[in-house]
Scaffold this motif. Structure first.
Motif, PDB file in Angstrom:
ATOM      1  N   ARG A  10       0.832  -1.203   0.000  1.00 34.77           N
ATOM      2  CA  ARG A  10       0.000   0.000   0.000  1.00 34.77           C
ATOM      3  C   ARG A  10       0.869   1.257   0.000  1.00 34.77           C
ATOM      4  O   ARG A  10       1.845   1.341   0.732  1.00 34.77           O
ATOM      5  CB  ARG A  10      -0.879  -0.005   1.245  1.00 34.77           C
ATOM      6  N   THR A  11       0.508   2.204  -0.869  1.00 36.75           N
ATOM      7  CA  THR A  11       1.076   3.549  -0.817  1.00 36.75           C
ATOM      8  C   THR A  11      -0.113   4.503  -0.684  1.00 36.75           C
ATOM      9  O   THR A  11      -1.253   4.050  -0.513  1.00 36.75           O
ATOM     10  CB  THR A  11       1.883   3.887  -2.094  1.00 36.75           C
ATOM     11  N   GLU A  12       0.127   5.790  -0.810  1.00 35.31           N
ATOM     12  CA  GLU A  12      -0.986   6.736  -0.692  1.00 35.31           C
ATOM     13  C   GLU A  12      -2.012   6.582  -1.805  1.00 35.31           C
ATOM     14  O   GLU A  12      -3.190   6.811  -1.592  1.00 35.31           O
ATOM     15  CB  GLU A  12      -0.469   8.174  -0.663  1.00 35.31           C
ATOM     16  N   THR A  13      -1.562   6.194  -2.986  1.00 34.15           N
ATOM     17  CA  THR A  13      -2.481   6.128  -4.124  1.00 34.15           C
ATOM     18  C   THR A  13      -2.552   4.762  -4.805  1.00 34.15           C
ATOM     19  O   THR A  13      -3.260   4.617  -5.803  1.00 34.15           O
ATOM     20  CB  THR A  13      -2.105   7.177  -5.196  1.00 34.15           C
TER      21      THR A  13
END
Length: 156
Positions: free
Chosen positions: A51-54
């Protein structure tokens, strides 16, 4: 096979459907990213692998079939699900965009890009129409679940 359609969220001409805010719709779409089980019948588990921010890499466990996908989000605007093609899954892309074409009007645009053939004949045409119909029914369910989430959060 590529196709798209709209699902009306807010229509000022329809007083029976309570309006949703863009924030409520976005929160519902984000819930679909984080745990798709309420949105996809038969889904037993939804695991976030990275998972990243987007972006999210996920594994969707349907029991006999496991699908891996990558989800990209543009907060408050759209979410794109890109599923890998496997022996048991055709793969493809679904983009769900929030649009406000007129004051007090909101729609969700569902855009599908699949590996199914565009050039069909005979039984293939019936199958393609069946797939489109099933996706449309699923998309109506997505809005129904988003409405339930919004109502639930209003009660708290």
């Amino acid at each position: 096979m590529n196709f798209e359609h709209l699902v009306v969220v807010n229509d000022p001409a329809n007083p029976l459907a309570s309006p949703l805010t863009r924030e409520e719709v976005w929160f519902g779409l984000l819930c679909r990213v984080l745990d798709s089980r309420p949105f996809l019948p038969g889904l037993e588990a939804c695991r976030i692998l990275e998972r990243t921010e987007t972006e999210f890499r996920r594994e969707l466990d349907f029991g006999s079939v496991v699908i891996r996908d990558q989800v990209t989000v543009q907060p408050m605007d759209w979410v794109r699900f890109e599923s890998e093609r496997t022996e048991t899954h055709a793969g493809g892309t679904l983009t769900i965009a929030i649009e406000e074409p007129a004051p007090e009007t909101m729609v969700l645009r569902f855009e599908y890009r699949t590996t199914l053939s565009e050039h069909t004949s005979g039984d293939d045409v019936a199958y393609a129409e069946f797939v489109k119909s099933a996706y449309h029914a699923s998309d109506l369910d997505t809005l129904r679940v988003i409405r339930m989430i919004a109502e639930s959060s209003r009660l708290h």
